[in-house]
Design an enzyme around this catalytic site. Sequence first.
Site, PDB file in Angstrom:
ATOM      1  N   ILE A   1       0.854  -1.198   0.000  1.00 24.49           N
ATOM      2  CA  ILE A   1       0.000   0.000   0.000  1.00 24.49           C
ATOM      3  C   ILE A   1       0.887   1.244   0.000  1.00 24.49           C
ATOM      4  O   ILE A   1       2.068   1.160   0.332  1.00 24.49           O
ATOM      5  CB  ILE A   1      -0.933   0.065   1.231  1.00 24.49           C
ATOM      6  CG1 ILE A   1      -0.128   0.062   2.548  1.00 24.49           C
ATOM      7  CG2 ILE A   1      -1.946  -1.075   1.207  1.00 24.49           C
ATOM      8  CD1 ILE A   1      -0.949   0.427   3.774  1.00 24.49           C
TER       9      ILE A   1
ATOM     10  N   GLY B   1       7.812  12.374  -0.865  1.00 24.77           N
ATOM     11  CA  GLY B   1       6.475  11.990  -0.396  1.00 24.77           C
ATOM     12  C   GLY B   1       6.347  10.533   0.010  1.00 24.77           C
ATOM     13  O   GLY B   1       5.241  10.076   0.302  1.00 24.77           O
TER      14      GLY B   1
ATOM     15  N   TYR C   1       7.166   4.445   2.497  1.00 17.87           N
ATOM     16  CA  TYR C   1       7.199   3.414   1.444  1.00 17.87           C
ATOM     17  C   TYR C   1       8.636   3.107   1.022  1.00 17.87           C
ATOM     18  O   TYR C   1       9.024   1.941   0.879  1.00 17.87           O
ATOM     19  CB  TYR C   1       6.371   3.936   0.265  1.00 17.87           C
ATOM     20  CG  TYR C   1       6.129   2.974  -0.864  1.00 17.87           C
ATOM     21  CD1 TYR C   1       5.075   2.053  -0.818  1.00 17.87           C
ATOM     22  CD2 TYR C   1       6.907   3.014  -2.016  1.00 17.87           C
ATOM     23  CE1 TYR C   1       4.818   1.203  -1.888  1.00 17.87           C
ATOM     24  CE2 TYR C   1       6.656   2.168  -3.088  1.00 17.87           C
ATOM     25  CZ  TYR C   1       5.617   1.264  -3.021  1.00 17.87           C
ATOM     26  OH  TYR C   1       5.368   0.429  -4.088  1.00 17.87           O
TER      27      TYR C   1
HETATM   28  N1  CAA Z   1      10.940  17.255  -5.600  1.00 19.09           N
HETATM   29  C1  CAA Z   1      11.135  18.431  -4.977  1.00 19.09           C
HETATM   30  N2  CAA Z   1      10.134  19.209  -4.545  1.00 19.09           N
HETATM   31  C2  CAA Z   1       8.893  18.805  -4.773  1.00 19.09           C
HETATM   32  C3  CAA Z   1       8.618  17.581  -5.432  1.00 19.09           C
HETATM   33  C4  CAA Z   1       9.729  16.812  -5.861  1.00 19.09           C
HETATM   34  N3  CAA Z   1       9.563  15.634  -6.505  1.00 19.09           N
HETATM   35  N4  CAA Z   1       7.280  17.422  -5.504  1.00 19.09           N
HETATM   36  C5  CAA Z   1       6.727  18.516  -4.894  1.00 19.09           C
HETATM   37  N5  CAA Z   1       7.711  19.338  -4.477  1.00 19.09           N
HETATM   38  C6  CAA Z   1       7.526  20.603  -3.769  1.00 19.09           C
HETATM   39  C7  CAA Z   1       6.422  21.456  -4.361  1.00 19.09           C
HETATM   40  O1  CAA Z   1       6.922  22.217  -5.429  1.00 19.09           O
HETATM   41  C8  CAA Z   1       6.012  22.305  -3.165  1.00 19.09           C
HETATM   42  O2  CAA Z   1       6.983  23.310  -2.965  1.00 19.09           O
HETATM   43  P1  CAA Z   1       6.627  24.707  -2.214  1.00 19.09           P
HETATM   44  O3  CAA Z   1       6.169  24.334  -0.820  1.00 19.09           O
HETATM   45  O4  CAA Z   1       7.904  25.433  -2.212  1.00 19.09           O
HETATM   46  O5  CAA Z   1       5.541  25.325  -3.046  1.00 19.09           O
HETATM   47  C9  CAA Z   1       6.117  21.322  -2.031  1.00 19.09           C
HETATM   48  O6  CAA Z   1       7.077  20.326  -2.434  1.00 19.09           O
HETATM   49  C10 CAA Z   1       4.805  20.641  -1.745  1.00 19.09           C
HETATM   50  O7  CAA Z   1       4.894  19.976  -0.532  1.00 19.09           O
HETATM   51  P2  CAA Z   1       3.615  19.407   0.195  1.00 19.09           P
HETATM   52  O8  CAA Z   1       4.015  18.745   1.453  1.00 19.09           O
HETATM   53  O9  CAA Z   1       2.574  20.489   0.281  1.00 19.09           O
HETATM   54  O10 CAA Z   1       3.202  18.298  -0.830  1.00 19.09           O
HETATM   55  P3  CAA Z   1       1.795  18.041  -1.470  1.00 19.09           P
HETATM   56  O11 CAA Z   1       0.807  17.880  -0.390  1.00 19.09           O
HETATM   57  O12 CAA Z   1       1.557  19.006  -2.566  1.00 19.09           O
HETATM   58  O13 CAA Z   1       1.986  16.598  -2.198  1.00 19.09           O
HETATM   59  C11 CAA Z   1       2.743  14.366  -2.476  1.00 19.09           C
HETATM   60  C12 CAA Z   1       3.006  15.746  -1.862  1.00 19.09           C
HETATM   61  C13 CAA Z   1       1.427  13.797  -1.959  1.00 19.09           C
HETATM   62  C14 CAA Z   1       3.846  13.468  -2.030  1.00 19.09           C
HETATM   63  C15 CAA Z   1       2.701  14.474  -4.002  1.00 19.09           C
HETATM   64  O14 CAA Z   1       3.839  15.171  -4.442  1.00 19.09           O
HETATM   65  C16 CAA Z   1       2.703  13.105  -4.663  1.00 19.09           C
HETATM   66  O15 CAA Z   1       1.718  12.391  -4.682  1.00 19.09           O
HETATM   67  N6  CAA Z   1       3.840  12.707  -5.248  1.00 19.09           N
HETATM   68  C17 CAA Z   1       3.977  11.414  -5.929  1.00 19.09           C
HETATM   69  C18 CAA Z   1       4.630  10.424  -5.026  1.00 19.09           C
HETATM   70  C19 CAA Z   1       4.888   9.166  -5.807  1.00 19.09           C
HETATM   71  O16 CAA Z   1       5.626   9.156  -6.791  1.00 19.09           O
HETATM   72  N7  CAA Z   1       4.304   8.057  -5.369  1.00 19.09           N
HETATM   73  C20 CAA Z   1       4.463   6.817  -6.054  1.00 19.09           C
HETATM   74  C21 CAA Z   1       3.188   6.041  -5.957  1.00 19.09           C
HETATM   75  S1  CAA Z   1       3.215   4.581  -6.968  1.00 19.09           S
HETATM   76  C22 CAA Z   1       4.225   3.575  -6.174  1.00 19.09           C
HETATM   77  O17 CAA Z   1       4.653   3.796  -5.102  1.00 19.09           O
HETATM   78  C23 CAA Z   1       4.582   2.292  -6.896  1.00 19.09           C
HETATM   79  C24 CAA Z   1       6.030   2.156  -7.030  1.00 19.09           C
HETATM   80  O18 CAA Z   1       6.595   1.288  -6.383  1.00 19.09           O
HETATM   81  C25 CAA Z   1       6.788   2.999  -7.994  1.00 19.09           C
END
Ligand code: CAA
Length: 248
Positions: free
Chosen positions: A92, A150, A154
């Site tokens: 998950i 994020g 995991y």
């Molecule tokens: N690198 C650097 N900075 C980043 C970033 C990154 N990759 N992504 C977002 N940011 C920054 C934003 O620009 C923002 O900056 P400011 O505060 O300066 O405006 C800030 O981080 C946002 O932070 P928040 O804590 O407010 O984040 P959020 O609530 O907007 O969302 C998140 C965070 C939920 C993690 C979202 O970015 C997300 O869903 N990311 C994808 C995570 C991912 O790849 N998951 C994989 C799932 S599939 C899986 O896991 C299967 C597998 O095995 C591959």
Amino acid sequence: MSNKTALITGGTGGLGTAICKALCDRGDRVIACHLPSDTAPATAWQERLKEEGYDIAIIPGDVSSFTDTKRMIAEIEANYGWVDILVNCAGITRDKTLRKMEEKDWEDVVNVNLGSVFNVTRQVIEGMIERGFGRIVNISSVNGQRGQFGQTNYSAAKAGMHGFTMALAQESARKGVTVNSVSPGYIATSMTEAIPEDVRNQIVSGIPVGRMGDPEDIAHTIAFLTDEKSDYITGANIPVNGGLYMSF
Ligand code: CAA
């Protein structure tokens, strides 16, 4: 043609379904484990696959609980015999930056993704060693190898899975039991569908192959690793990520 019994945790999920089909295609007796609360959807899944020509057994089990896993394995052994092949695929996500992560987000992800590997493997390892044959594959992740914004929970759990793989591979190498990890990249399942679209598009644009992977890409690798002939591959991690993270 194989005549082995394979247990797939998370077997009714996106990756799990493709893995069940691939092992079924080669003649394994396949058992898919699902959450006890998901018995109705799991039964519908089983019927759908039956219509497609796949005869797959289902069993409820909360793999994050040692006690329930023990009960589940006892039930499997009573009804189907021993498990020759175990694919630890239950997983998950609870994606949040660490600043927003609650204790439960951490515990749930670590218990389901990593705790389950101990809970299930612990029940079957003794028998595999006694019989001199076993194939164990842990589904880790590219994000265990490289970390992901994020996903402190995991990424930690998935990296931990490969530590488990390497340690158990050493313990069982002389007993005919291989233990390996597969680290998928971004594969088209409901788990990656849950990523916000803009974030997902950005990630996909960075994949050298230029697209997300298919569950069948993972299933193919599992079929290879669990083949009887793959007896000299152990303690390995096979990345299946379209080139998203390259290492050796
Ligand atoms: N690198 C650097 N900075 C980043 C970033 C990154 N990759 N992504 C977002 N940011 C920054 C934003 O620009 C923002 O900056 P400011 O505060 O300066 O405006 C800030 O981080 C946002 O932070 P928040 O804590 O407010 O984040 P959020 O609530 O907007 O969302 C998140 C965070 C939920 C993690 C979202 O970015 C997300 O869903 N990311 C994808 C995570 C991912 O790849 N998951 C994989 C799932 S599939 C899986 O896991 C299967 C597998 O095995 C591959």
